[in-house]
Design an enzyme around this catalytic site. Sequence first.
Site, PDB file in Angstrom:
ATOM      1  N   ARG A   1       8.209   3.715  -2.579  1.00 10.14           N
ATOM      2  CA  ARG A   1       7.128   4.077  -3.317  1.00 10.14           C
ATOM      3  C   ARG A   1       7.340   5.563  -2.289  1.00 10.14           C
ATOM      4  O   ARG A   1       5.918   5.680  -3.183  1.00 10.14           O
ATOM      5  CB  ARG A   1       5.936   3.125  -2.924  1.00 10.14           C
ATOM      6  CG  ARG A   1       6.179   1.606  -3.870  1.00 10.14           C
ATOM      7  CD  ARG A   1       4.924   0.444  -3.767  1.00 10.14           C
ATOM      8  NE  ARG A   1       5.744   0.086  -2.044  1.00 10.14           N
ATOM      9  CZ  ARG A   1       5.128  -0.055  -1.028  1.00 10.14           C
ATOM     10  NH1 ARG A   1       3.739   0.454  -0.689  1.00 10.14           N
ATOM     11  NH2 ARG A   1       5.267  -1.403   0.126  1.00 10.14           N
TER      12      ARG A   1
ATOM     13  N   CYS B   1       0.727  -1.071   0.193  1.00  5.05           N
ATOM     14  CA  CYS B   1       0.419  -0.250   0.213  1.00  5.05           C
ATOM     15  C   CYS B   1       1.028   1.488  -0.035  1.00  5.05           C
ATOM     16  O   CYS B   1       1.847   1.494   0.686  1.00  5.05           O
ATOM     17  CB  CYS B   1      -1.543  -0.166   1.333  1.00  5.05           C
ATOM     18  SG  CYS B   1      -1.967  -1.937   1.405  1.00  5.05           S
TER      19      CYS B   1
ATOM     20  N   TYR C   1       0.188  -1.459   6.063  1.00  5.50           N
ATOM     21  CA  TYR C   1       0.465  -2.335   6.461  1.00  5.50           C
ATOM     22  C   TYR C   1       1.810  -1.891   7.423  1.00  5.50           C
ATOM     23  O   TYR C   1       2.783  -0.649   6.818  1.00  5.50           O
ATOM     24  CB  TYR C   1       0.921  -3.727   5.865  1.00  5.50           C
ATOM     25  CG  TYR C   1       1.235  -5.024   6.060  1.00  5.50           C
ATOM     26  CD1 TYR C   1       0.090  -5.425   6.751  1.00  5.50           C
ATOM     27  CD2 TYR C   1       2.797  -5.696   5.824  1.00  5.50           C
ATOM     28  CE1 TYR C   1       0.362  -6.852   7.273  1.00  5.50           C
ATOM     29  CE2 TYR C   1       2.274  -6.454   6.728  1.00  5.50           C
ATOM     30  CZ  TYR C   1       2.040  -6.907   7.582  1.00  5.50           C
ATOM     31  OH  TYR C   1       1.635  -8.888   7.486  1.00  5.50           O
TER      32      TYR C   1
END
Length: 332
Positions: free
Chosen positions: A232, A4, A85
């Site tokens: 990310r 995520c 997470y």
Amino acid sequence: MIGCSSLTLSTKDNKHLLSRTMDFTIEMAEEILFVPKNKNFKTSYGTDEAFNTKYAFMGVGKLIENDPVLFDGINEKGLMGATLYFPRYAHYEKKPLSGKINVSPDKVIATVLASAKDLKEVSRLFKNSLSILAQPNSVIGSVPPLHYIFSDKSGHTLIIEPRENGIDIIEDSIGVMTNSPDYYWHENNLRNYLTVTPKQHKPIKFLNKELFPFSQGSGTFGLPGDYTPPARFIRTAFLKNAVEQPANEVSAVSLLHHILEAVSIPKGAVINEKGASDYTCYTAHMCAETLSFYYSTYFNQRINKISLKPLLDNTDYKTFKIANHEDINKLN
């Protein structure tokens, strides 16, 4: 593993959005769940203590034992939230605390959206009322290590990270969050990429030669391209900082979709320790002002929209099944 990535974005006409990807090894995009106000549900497993919803809300999730579990969502006051997470960093209470609202990790989003109208109330909840219990989710069979991001009509962001020394409430973030390590580590790591820029490098003199960059995009050289949480985070933060501010909600949803495509994981690119493929099951975007919830899935890239306002008169749960197959517009 749940991966995520998430970010917030504002528009020129003063709309405020929160977006996220959901990365997991099993399909998470099954249904949108609406929860009405004045509805009782249990905030933790193995308890009969009822909790009454003050505000209606909706998001991607499901009913477990007839109680709502949401991965993300928006309530009728425009408060938005998502869970991501946080392995090896999340720390919860081992026993219920007296005088607190004891909440299972996967029920935090539902409990907060049911209780708070804005970030100030979210902050007070975590400072004074909520205790997160180490309780397993029956679907995955383990205690999910999670942290949380919230935003509202102010455009500000609140990041909540349950740690061993208590709950960190981060009010001055850049509005970007991925996974472990903790938020402050990611923010510090941005310093390693101060030279990354959307602007093209100029040619330089080198040993009596004039060297030109290869085509366009030379300023982004060094931007990490892998799927780890630090990479990310950097890509999402860079794009949020670099893109042109969208004019309105629709252009913002389109832009956010493009930003999150840069961190979306195709099946097969990331294999976990058990041999299962982590992939981006769905992408969601929420707008605080219009109470709109947008989503697309791995198997259906069309952007779908559900509005919360028409649902507010409902007095019971309502579900919207997600059609998870590619919807191709055939022109002939």
